[in-house]
Design a protein around this motif. Structure first.
Motif, PDB file in Angstrom:
ATOM      1  N   TYR A 234     -38.221 151.683 -17.126  1.00 29.09           N
ATOM      2  CA  TYR A 234     -38.155 153.120 -17.415  1.00 29.09           C
ATOM      3  C   TYR A 234     -39.511 153.614 -17.944  1.00 29.09           C
ATOM      4  CZ  TYR A 234     -36.950 157.413 -19.877  1.00 29.09           C
ATOM      5  OH  TYR A 234     -36.942 158.697 -20.332  1.00 29.09           O
ATOM      6  N   ILE A 235     -40.069 152.859 -18.909  1.00 31.93           N
ATOM      7  CA  ILE A 235     -41.353 153.264 -19.504  1.00 31.93           C
ATOM      8  C   ILE A 235     -42.467 153.200 -18.454  1.00 31.93           C
ATOM      9  CG2 ILE A 235     -43.102 152.610 -21.221  1.00 31.93           C
ATOM     10  CD1 ILE A 235     -40.718 151.492 -22.914  1.00 31.93           C
ATOM     11  N   MET A 236     -42.476 152.090 -17.717  1.00 33.98           N
ATOM     12  CA  MET A 236     -43.580 151.846 -16.789  1.00 33.98           C
ATOM     13  C   MET A 236     -43.463 152.700 -15.532  1.00 33.98           C
ATOM     14  SD  MET A 236     -44.743 147.997 -15.867  1.00 33.98           S
ATOM     15  CE  MET A 236     -44.619 147.342 -17.492  1.00 33.98           C
ATOM     16  N   GLY A 237     -42.244 152.868 -15.057  1.00 32.64           N
ATOM     17  CA  GLY A 237     -42.057 153.537 -13.777  1.00 32.64           C
ATOM     18  C   GLY A 237     -41.731 155.000 -13.906  1.00 32.64           C
ATOM     19  N   TYR A 238     -40.589 155.295 -14.484  1.00 33.25           N
ATOM     20  CA  TYR A 238     -40.089 156.664 -14.513  1.00 33.25           C
ATOM     21  C   TYR A 238     -41.067 157.605 -15.232  1.00 33.25           C
ATOM     22  CZ  TYR A 238     -36.811 160.496 -15.204  1.00 33.25           C
ATOM     23  OH  TYR A 238     -36.209 161.721 -15.215  1.00 33.25           O
ATOM     24  N   ARG A 239     -41.593 157.145 -16.348  1.00 41.10           N
ATOM     25  CA  ARG A 239     -42.485 158.015 -17.124  1.00 41.10           C
ATOM     26  C   ARG A 239     -43.859 158.146 -16.476  1.00 41.10           C
ATOM     27  NH1 ARG A 239     -41.804 156.578 -23.415  1.00 41.10           N
ATOM     28  NH2 ARG A 239     -39.639 157.141 -23.704  1.00 41.10           N
ATOM     29  N   SER A 240     -44.226 157.167 -15.640  1.00 46.78           N
ATOM     30  CA  SER A 240     -45.548 157.231 -14.996  1.00 46.78           C
ATOM     31  C   SER A 240     -45.500 157.992 -13.681  1.00 46.78           C
ATOM     32  CB  SER A 240     -46.078 155.824 -14.715  1.00 46.78           C
ATOM     33  OG  SER A 240     -46.096 155.069 -15.873  1.00 46.78           O
ATOM     34  N   LEU A 241     -44.295 158.169 -13.153  1.00 44.89           N
ATOM     35  CA  LEU A 241     -44.153 158.741 -11.815  1.00 44.89           C
ATOM     36  C   LEU A 241     -44.787 160.136 -11.675  1.00 44.89           C
ATOM     37  CD1 LEU A 241     -43.085 157.521  -9.295  1.00 44.89           C
ATOM     38  CD2 LEU A 241     -40.857 158.520  -9.754  1.00 44.89           C
ATOM     39  N   PRO A 242     -44.555 161.066 -12.608  1.00 41.70           N
ATOM     40  CA  PRO A 242     -45.148 162.405 -12.426  1.00 41.70           C
ATOM     41  C   PRO A 242     -46.673 162.360 -12.312  1.00 41.70           C
ATOM     42  CG  PRO A 242     -43.522 162.442 -14.169  1.00 41.70           C
ATOM     43  CD  PRO A 242     -43.707 161.019 -13.802  1.00 41.70           C
ATOM     44  N   ILE A 243     -47.325 161.618 -13.197  1.00 36.73           N
ATOM     45  CA  ILE A 243     -48.796 161.594 -13.181  1.00 36.73           C
ATOM     46  C   ILE A 243     -49.300 160.872 -11.933  1.00 36.73           C
ATOM     47  CG2 ILE A 243     -49.014 159.542 -14.678  1.00 36.73           C
ATOM     48  CD1 ILE A 243     -51.332 162.531 -14.868  1.00 36.73           C
ATOM     49  N   ILE A 244     -48.582 159.828 -11.514  1.00 38.06           N
ATOM     50  CA  ILE A 244     -48.978 159.115 -10.284  1.00 38.06           C
ATOM     51  C   ILE A 244     -48.855 160.063  -9.090  1.00 38.06           C
ATOM     52  CG2 ILE A 244     -48.164 157.340  -8.641  1.00 38.06           C
ATOM     53  CD1 ILE A 244     -47.726 155.500 -11.048  1.00 38.06           C
ATOM     54  N   SER A 245     -47.793 160.848  -9.046  1.00 34.06           N
ATOM     55  CA  SER A 245     -47.582 161.770  -7.931  1.00 34.06           C
ATOM     56  C   SER A 245     -48.673 162.846  -7.892  1.00 34.06           C
ATOM     57  CB  SER A 245     -46.213 162.442  -8.047  1.00 34.06           C
ATOM     58  OG  SER A 245     -45.227 161.457  -8.107  1.00 34.06           O
ATOM     59  N   ILE A 246     -48.963 163.411  -9.062  1.00 40.74           N
ATOM     60  CA  ILE A 246     -49.968 164.487  -9.109  1.00 40.74           C
ATOM     61  C   ILE A 246     -51.325 163.946  -8.653  1.00 40.74           C
ATOM     62  CG2 ILE A 246     -51.263 166.003 -10.675  1.00 40.74           C
ATOM     63  CD1 ILE A 246     -48.609 166.188 -12.320  1.00 40.74           C
ATOM     64  N   LEU A 247     -51.734 162.805  -9.220  1.00 36.50           N
ATOM     65  CA  LEU A 247     -53.046 162.253  -8.867  1.00 36.50           C
ATOM     66  C   LEU A 247     -53.098 161.840  -7.398  1.00 36.50           C
ATOM     67  CD1 LEU A 247     -54.191 160.218 -11.968  1.00 36.50           C
ATOM     68  CD2 LEU A 247     -54.869 162.479 -11.256  1.00 36.50           C
ATOM     69  N   SER A 248     -52.011 161.260  -6.904  1.00 37.21           N
ATOM     70  CA  SER A 248     -51.991 160.826  -5.505  1.00 37.21           C
ATOM     71  C   SER A 248     -52.134 162.029  -4.581  1.00 37.21           C
ATOM     72  CB  SER A 248     -50.675 160.114  -5.185  1.00 37.21           C
ATOM     73  OG  SER A 248     -50.516 159.028  -6.017  1.00 37.21           O
ATOM     74  N   PHE A 249     -51.440 163.106  -4.935  1.00 34.72           N
ATOM     75  CA  PHE A 249     -51.520 164.308  -4.107  1.00 34.72           C
ATOM     76  C   PHE A 249     -52.971 164.778  -4.008  1.00 34.72           C
ATOM     77  CE2 PHE A 249     -51.595 168.832  -3.376  1.00 34.72           C
ATOM     78  CZ  PHE A 249     -50.657 169.004  -2.371  1.00 34.72           C
ATOM     79  N   PHE A 250     -53.644 164.833  -5.127  1.00 32.65           N
ATOM     80  CA  PHE A 250     -55.019 165.355  -5.103  1.00 32.65           C
ATOM     81  C   PHE A 250     -56.004 164.364  -4.476  1.00 32.65           C
ATOM     82  CE2 PHE A 250     -53.191 168.396  -8.056  1.00 32.65           C
ATOM     83  CZ  PHE A 250     -53.677 169.562  -7.504  1.00 32.65           C
ATOM     84  N   ILE A 251     -55.723 163.084  -4.589  1.00 34.63           N
ATOM     85  CA  ILE A 251     -56.594 162.112  -3.901  1.00 34.63           C
ATOM     86  C   ILE A 251     -56.456 162.294  -2.383  1.00 34.63           C
ATOM     87  CG2 ILE A 251     -56.825 159.644  -3.357  1.00 34.63           C
ATOM     88  CD1 ILE A 251     -56.537 159.126  -6.343  1.00 34.63           C
ATOM     89  N   GLY A 252     -55.214 162.445  -1.915  1.00 35.45           N
ATOM     90  CA  GLY A 252     -54.983 162.703  -0.491  1.00 35.45           C
ATOM     91  C   GLY A 252     -55.662 164.000  -0.074  1.00 35.45           C
ATOM     92  N   ALA A 253     -55.569 165.005  -0.936  1.00 35.52           N
ATOM     93  CA  ALA A 253     -56.161 166.309  -0.637  1.00 35.52           C
ATOM     94  C   ALA A 253     -57.676 166.207  -0.525  1.00 35.52           C
ATOM     95  CB  ALA A 253     -55.771 167.302  -1.733  1.00 35.52           C
ATOM     96  N   VAL A 254     -58.291 165.522  -1.463  1.00 34.87           N
ATOM     97  CA  VAL A 254     -59.758 165.383  -1.443  1.00 34.87           C
ATOM     98  C   VAL A 254     -60.197 164.568  -0.233  1.00 34.87           C
ATOM     99  CG1 VAL A 254     -61.695 164.292  -2.654  1.00 34.87           C
ATOM    100  CG2 VAL A 254     -60.098 165.708  -3.897  1.00 34.87           C
ATOM    101  N   LEU A 255     -59.444 163.518   0.070  1.00 34.70           N
ATOM    102  CA  LEU A 255     -59.783 162.712   1.258  1.00 34.70           C
ATOM    103  C   LEU A 255     -59.776 163.576   2.518  1.00 34.70           C
ATOM    104  CD1 LEU A 255     -57.821 159.357   0.784  1.00 34.70           C
ATOM    105  CD2 LEU A 255     -60.297 159.645   0.932  1.00 34.70           C
ATOM    106  N   ALA A 256     -58.729 164.402   2.643  1.00 39.13           N
ATOM    107  CA  ALA A 256     -58.611 165.263   3.825  1.00 39.13           C
ATOM    108  C   ALA A 256     -59.759 166.267   3.866  1.00 39.13           C
ATOM    109  CB  ALA A 256     -57.270 165.978   3.808  1.00 39.13           C
ATOM    110  N   LEU A 257     -60.089 166.764   2.684  1.00 40.12           N
ATOM    111  CA  LEU A 257     -61.176 167.753   2.587  1.00 40.12           C
ATOM    112  C   LEU A 257     -62.506 167.144   3.031  1.00 40.12           C
ATOM    113  CD1 LEU A 257     -60.866 170.645   1.588  1.00 40.12           C
ATOM    114  CD2 LEU A 257     -61.641 169.889  -0.655  1.00 40.12           C
ATOM    115  N   GLN A 258     -62.830 165.987   2.482  1.00 38.32           N
ATOM    116  CA  GLN A 258     -64.103 165.324   2.815  1.00 38.32           C
ATOM    117  C   GLN A 258     -64.121 164.892   4.280  1.00 38.32           C
ATOM    118  OE1 GLN A 258     -66.629 165.309   1.054  1.00 38.32           O
ATOM    119  NE2 GLN A 258     -66.270 164.895  -1.117  1.00 38.32           N
ATOM    120  N   ALA A 259     -63.000 164.304   4.726  1.00 38.34           N
ATOM    121  CA  ALA A 259     -62.930 163.853   6.122  1.00 38.34           C
ATOM    122  C   ALA A 259     -63.021 165.055   7.052  1.00 38.34           C
ATOM    123  CB  ALA A 259     -61.635 163.090   6.357  1.00 38.34           C
TER     124      ALA A 259
END
Lengths: 255, 270
Positions: free
Chosen positions: A45-70
């Protein structure tokens, strides 16, 4: 003896030995997943559930930046349809697992070290020894299990959100404007299950190592409260060095 | 099929054997270049309350850690019923417990859960029995109102009592106390002294107490040892030790403050 301890190479091997010993001692309690599931679930719960929002937000923007640069480079080469494969491969094989591991080191690893170091400094670990309760059993192994169980899920979620971020940016940014159908078809054409599996294997290795490093750093803390902060810093820095160093060798082995 | 380690430990805990003798034989401890404990020999008899006294930094807590098996001496050996105290196996055979100076309570758990931790971990009783035993122990130590508080909400005296209560829940064969009355007011210190004496009288536990509190030592000790800079100066009953001719013992037990001491003069001028 002192000369030996002040030697950085001897220190390095001493640290490696500590980690291996902790791992060996902890594996003796691998059964906790069956005998004490609430402890493992709490860590999940601590490691997964609580980390999920921040992992999702950062992943979204990493994908976004990759698409932008590519998109910027590929539009000049008139091969914009390859954005899908670029974002897909780079996020699945590299960025998503490494980013998840970095987040785990910064968010979860630091918290583990702070908690265990505090328990060590305030004699709670000694109290466990006195009660014939092994810290490896109740503090280390449940966390290692949580990493083993969760890292593949976290990395696959990160990969999917990265792809989604790339798709949205590719569609809505003016100079790219790539239809989602083309983006996803190109991604499907280039990505094979092995790419995702390779990313999951990396995330699994990194996650396990981050938790082990964090636990060892916490349990070997000595001195006063000030050392808790130092231990947290060491834990995060050592984890990141380990991730980047090991990433090279795993990537090479996966090629 | 052989008995598992966990099952043997559980059996040893439930089969209480309070006939515990401690032999400290030529024990020396040093940290790097610094020698903290030097060649100490003490024999502690079963059922005895043995108080180790000395000034701060004299090495008493280090010696206690050696007895508790948390520290292995550089030289010499601590034996508990003939077994090496630094081996974990010894503490599986003889269930010992230690009341830490600052309590070492688990800060993330309530007082109730701190007390229930040991029997739950070793699966000694059913949950309903554990609850009954915890509440009874809390009641004996006048802590029933604090059962569901976390350690951070407790005063220093209450933390000490909770630490003692947790130690009692361990159903130990021997008990050690590290500075049980430090940082407490005289009334609370006297209450803690009474509790230590009652625990010994009720359960017959061999009790080792590390303290620099003379009132505690004179009040409850069967024998007292005085340590000075890591060396053992004297071991005797409280009555006899007060008459010990060693000036270092007398200096510790009956300190005098000389305001004409040049050190104080120096302070005045700075």
């Amino acid at each position: 003896m002192n000369l030996l301890l002040n030697n950085p190479i001897a220190n390095f091997f001493d640290k490696v030995g500590q980690h291996l010993l902790l791992l060996w001692n902890s594996l003796g309690y691998a059964h906790v997943i069956f005998t004490q599931p609430p402890r493992v679930i709490e860590q999940c719960y601590i490691m997964g559930y609580r980390s999920l929002p921040i992992i999702s937000i950062l992943s979204f923007f990493i994908g976004a930046v990759l698409a932008l640069q590519a998109g910027f480079v590929l539009s000049q080469l008139s091969v914009l349809e390859y954005i899908g494969s670029f974002v897909g491969l780079s996020s699945a094989r590299e960025l998503a697992p490494v980013m998840v591991a970095f987040l785990l080191a910064g968010r979860v690893g630091s918290a583990i070290t702070a908690e265990l170091a505090s328990m060590k400094v305030y004699s709670e670990i000694d109290a466990l020894h006195i009660m014939n309760v092994s810290p490896e059993k109740i503090l280390v192994m449940p966390r290692l299990w949580a990493a083993i169980v969760l890292m593949p899920f976290l990395s696959i979620i990160a990969i999917l959100v990265c792809w989604l971020g790339g798709a949205i940016i590719a569609e809505f940014i003016g100079f790219i404007q790539l239809s989602p159908q083309i983006y996803w078809r190109n991604l499907q054409d280039f990505i094979v299950w092995k790419d995702v599996a390779d990313g999951m294997v990396k995330a699994w290795v990194f996650g396990f190592a981050v938790v082990l490093i964090a636990c060892n750093q916490g349990l070997t803390t000595t001195g006063g409260p000030r050392e808790i902060g130092n231990s947290v810093t060491k834990s995060v820095v050592n984890s990141m060095i380990f991730i980047l160093f090991t990433n090279f060798f795993i990537t090479r082995a996966q090629m | 099929m052989g008995e598992s380690k966990q099952a043997r430990l559980r059996r040893n805990i439930l089969h209480r054997d309070t006939d515990v003798r401690i032999d400290i034989e030529s024990v020396s401890v040093s940290f790097g270049e610094q020698s903290v404990v030097r060649d100490i020999n003490i024999a502690i008899e079963p059922g005895e309350i043995f108080v180790i006294m000395g000034a701060s930094g004299a090495g008493k807590s280090v010696l206690l850690k050696c007895i508790a098996g948390l520290l292995k001496p550089n030289l010499g050996i601590v034996k508990i019923n003939g077994m090496d105290a630094s081996e974990r196996e010894t503490h599986h055979e003889i269930n010992s417990t230690l009341v830490f100076q600052a309590g070492a309570l688990f800060n993330s758990l309530t007082v109730f859960d701190n007390l229930a931790f040991f029997p739950r971990e070793h699966k000694l009783y059913k949950e309903s029995e554990i609850k009954e035993k915890v509440l009874e122990t809390l009641r004996i130590l006048s802590l029933d109102h604090a059962a569901y508080k976390i350690p951070a909400e407790l005063s220093g005296g209450m933390r000490k009592r909770v630490a003692i209560a947790r130690a009692l829940m361990c159903e130990a064969d021997m008990i050690m106390y590290d500075e049980p009355t430090s940082e407490l007011d005289p009334i609370m210190a006297s209450t803690i002294s009474e509790i230590i004496a009652n625990v010994r009288n009720q359960f017959g536990l061999t009790s080792v107490v590390v303290s620099h509190d003379r009132d505690l030592a004179y009040g409850i000790a069967d024998r007292v040892a005085i340590i000075h800079k890591g060396e053992l100066l004297a071991v005797d009953s409280p009555e006899n030790i007060q008459k010990d001719p060693n000036p270092l013992v007398q200096d510790f037990l009956n300190p005098t403050i000389n305001i004409d001491d040049p050190r104080f003069k120096k302070l005045e001028t700075t």
